[in-house]
Design an enzyme around this catalytic site. Structure first.
Site, PDB file in Angstrom:
ATOM      1  N   ASP A  24       0.793  -1.087   0.136  1.00 12.89           N
ATOM      2  CA  ASP A  24       0.024  -0.167  -0.099  1.00 12.89           C
ATOM      3  C   ASP A  24       0.845   1.390   0.091  1.00 12.89           C
ATOM      4  OD1 ASP A  24      -2.452  -1.326  -0.231  1.00 12.89           O
ATOM      5  OD2 ASP A  24      -2.615  -1.221   2.067  1.00 12.89           O
ATOM      6  N   ARG A 104       0.434   3.837  16.854  1.00 16.10           N
ATOM      7  CA  ARG A 104       0.002   5.258  15.795  1.00 16.10           C
ATOM      8  C   ARG A 104       0.144   6.398  16.380  1.00 16.10           C
ATOM      9  NH1 ARG A 104       0.757   1.015  12.924  1.00 16.10           N
ATOM     10  NH2 ARG A 104      -0.758  -0.091  11.812  1.00 16.10           N
ATOM     11  N   ASP A 133      -7.263   2.651  12.283  1.00 18.98           N
ATOM     12  CA  ASP A 133      -5.863   3.304  12.422  1.00 18.98           C
ATOM     13  C   ASP A 133      -5.794   4.724  11.644  1.00 18.98           C
ATOM     14  OD1 ASP A 133      -4.274   1.465  13.703  1.00 18.98           O
ATOM     15  OD2 ASP A 133      -4.061   0.166  11.999  1.00 18.98           O
ATOM     16  N   SER A 184      -2.686  -9.729   6.042  1.00 18.48           N
ATOM     17  CA  SER A 184      -2.141  -8.289   6.520  1.00 18.48           C
ATOM     18  C   SER A 184      -1.848  -8.126   7.837  1.00 18.48           C
ATOM     19  CB  SER A 184      -3.517  -7.333   6.346  1.00 18.48           C
ATOM     20  OG  SER A 184      -3.044  -6.172   6.981  1.00 18.48           O
TER      21      SER A 184
HETATM   22  N1  ARG Z   1      -7.779  -4.183  15.035  1.00 20.81           N
HETATM   23  C1  ARG Z   1      -6.579  -3.721  15.766  1.00 20.81           C
HETATM   24  C2  ARG Z   1      -6.636  -2.291  15.927  1.00 20.81           C
HETATM   25  O1  ARG Z   1      -7.578  -1.742  15.546  1.00 20.81           O
HETATM   26  C3  ARG Z   1      -5.281  -3.912  14.426  1.00 20.81           C
HETATM   27  C4  ARG Z   1      -5.142  -3.173  13.635  1.00 20.81           C
HETATM   28  C5  ARG Z   1      -3.961  -3.493  12.609  1.00 20.81           C
HETATM   29  N2  ARG Z   1      -3.604  -2.569  11.667  1.00 20.81           N
HETATM   30  C6  ARG Z   1      -3.073  -2.813  10.391  1.00 20.81           C
HETATM   31  N3  ARG Z   1      -2.888  -1.865   9.850  1.00 20.81           N
HETATM   32  N4  ARG Z   1      -2.992  -4.268   9.997  1.00 20.81           N
HETATM   33  O2  ARG Z   1      -5.879  -1.788  16.599  1.00 20.81           O
END
Ligand code: ARG
Length: 418
Positions: A24, A104, A133, A184
């Site tokens: 991405d 993040r 995110d 992912s």
């Molecule tokens: N669901 C989890 C969260 O919101 C994991 C997110 C993982 N992020 C990713 N870009 N694969 O924190």
């Protein structure tokens, strides 16, 4: 003079992109150049994701980044983010130790910092429009510098995975997606998140190939293992009696716990954006440390403190999960939490692990409120049992009264029926 004006006109605006090295954000470098005409500066933070930072840097340059920042932020991540999560026993919906959620706001902070250093007009991240995110990045960026333009290419371009791969091929972007492992992944020192592919069916058990940090309980050693974790002021500082650097300690627990089949999580998660998702994680160190830390707190804090803390821990966890790291409420809650931790959450906890199972089997602290002279059933007891009689009379007063009134009324009703 004329020359100067020309030079200003020809200066292209800059954008700083949070670059992971994945498909991405790799496609995003080219796409942002093409669509917006920005000069792209890339930023990769090492938060313990176990990736080759040099390789990522080279890839960024190959695709067209004009300047790459590679920042080692593991220490900062552990000190200012993970440690607060340990002290807050942070498990979102009782299960998820916030591994991705914690990283993040730190990445966002550096995006803003680099954008300011570079005089960039915009920043960008590779999140989709379906997850948490995007909220975590953007809420933090806005709070830190509301003048920065934020671009979310993946949310904007609306390409399917196949179209994205096509675009990558056409533009000479190196690919590393494998068809057999279509997951992912997001990883850092606090855990690994696995999404996509077959595990999107919530009724199907995650296949073994989804896991990297943890063994299946079946393949774990046949002998139980014991660990003694020492905490000071709510933070882990010692392993089996030896002081240890916290980063090393967490890495060790990820490895050791993972080997014993500890750390797998599979649950249905409520995202901030309303979607329910099936989430799979591997977080050995996080689960071990939070379990041990919680046990020690029960040993040293009062019942009322533990009750209040449970509520405030959950509030802290929700706030961070939902992306509002920069809201002052976080520090307000941390002030309460720190007042419970320093100096009392200090002591040792013994953990036993065996084939995917983990149990706390001992605890010790100079701040313990546990008093064997009170709790013992032996003749050493100093608890005056006679006091309990009066206590129960007062404690149950209204319950007894309510039951009495209930009975009187039931009888009256019986009588009127006849
Ligand atoms: N669901 C989890 C969260 O919101 C994991 C997110 C993982 N992020 C990713 N870009 N694969 O924190």
């Amino acid at each position: 003079m004329f020359f100067c004006i020309l030079q200003v006109v020809y200066l292209m605006a800059k954008l700083v992109l949070a670059y992971s090295g994945g498909l991405d954000t790799s496609v995003a470098i080219k796409w942002l150049q093409e669509k917006y005409g920005y000069e792209i500066i890339t930023l990769t933070l090492n938060v313990g994701q176990n990736e080759d930072m040099k390789f990522i840097e080279e890839k960024a340059y190959k695709i067209g980044s004009i300047k790459h920042y590679s920042i080692d932020a593991v220490e900062e991540f552990v000190e200012n983010y993970v440690n607060n999560a340990i002290k807050a026993n942070a498990l979102y919906q009782g299960k998820y130790p916030l591994s991705s959620a914690l990283s993040r706001p730190l990445i966002a902070k550096y995006l803003v910092k680099i954008a300011e250093i570079e005089n960039a007009e915009a920043v960008a991240h590779g999140c989709t429009g379906k997850g948490n995110d995007q909220v975590r990045f953007e809420a933090t960026i806005k709070a830190l510098n509301p003048n920065l333009k934020i671009i979310a290419p993946v949310r904007e371009w609306n390409l399917t995975r196949d179209e994205e791969i096509e675009y990558a091929k056409k533009n000479g972007i190196p690919l590393s997606v494998s068809k057999t492992k279509p997951y992912s992944i997001d990883q850092n020192i606090w855990g690994r998140s696995i999404e996509g592919g077959i595990i999107e069916d919530p009724f199907i058990e995650p296949p073994e190939d989804a896991f990297e940090l943890t063994k299946s309980a079946l393949d774990a050693p046949d002998k139980p293992a014991y660990l003694e974790i020492g905490f000071r002021n709510g933070i882990p500082i010692e392993l089996n009696g030896e002081e240890m650097n916290e980063i090393e300690l967490i890495k060790f627990l990820n490895e050791f716990g993972g080997m014993h089949g500890i750390g797998r999580i599979d649950h249905i998660e409520d995202r901030l954006v309303g979607i329910k998702s099936r989430e799979v994680y591997e977080c050995p160190a996080a689960l071990i440390l939070i379990e041990a830390h919680k046990d020690l707190e029960k040993f040293v804090l009062t019942k009322l403190e533990n009750e209040a803390k449970e509520y405030l821990d959950a509030l802290w966890t929700k706030l961070v999960y939902n992306g509002l790291w920069e809201d002052p409420l976080r520090k307000d809650i941390e002030a309460f939490i720190n007042s419970t931790q320093i100096p009392r959450v200090t002591g040792k906890v013994k953990v036993k692990m065996y084939k995917g199972n983990m149990r706390i089997i001992g605890r010790k602290s100079e701040f313990a409120l546990y008093d064997i002279k009170l709790s013992t059933y032996s003749s050493e007891s100093q608890f005056n049992q006679k006091n309990s009689e009066g206590f129960i009379n007062i404690y149950s007063l209204q319950t007894v009264l309510a039951k009495k009134v209930e009975k009187i009324n039931a009888r009256r009703e019986e009588r009127t029926k006849v």
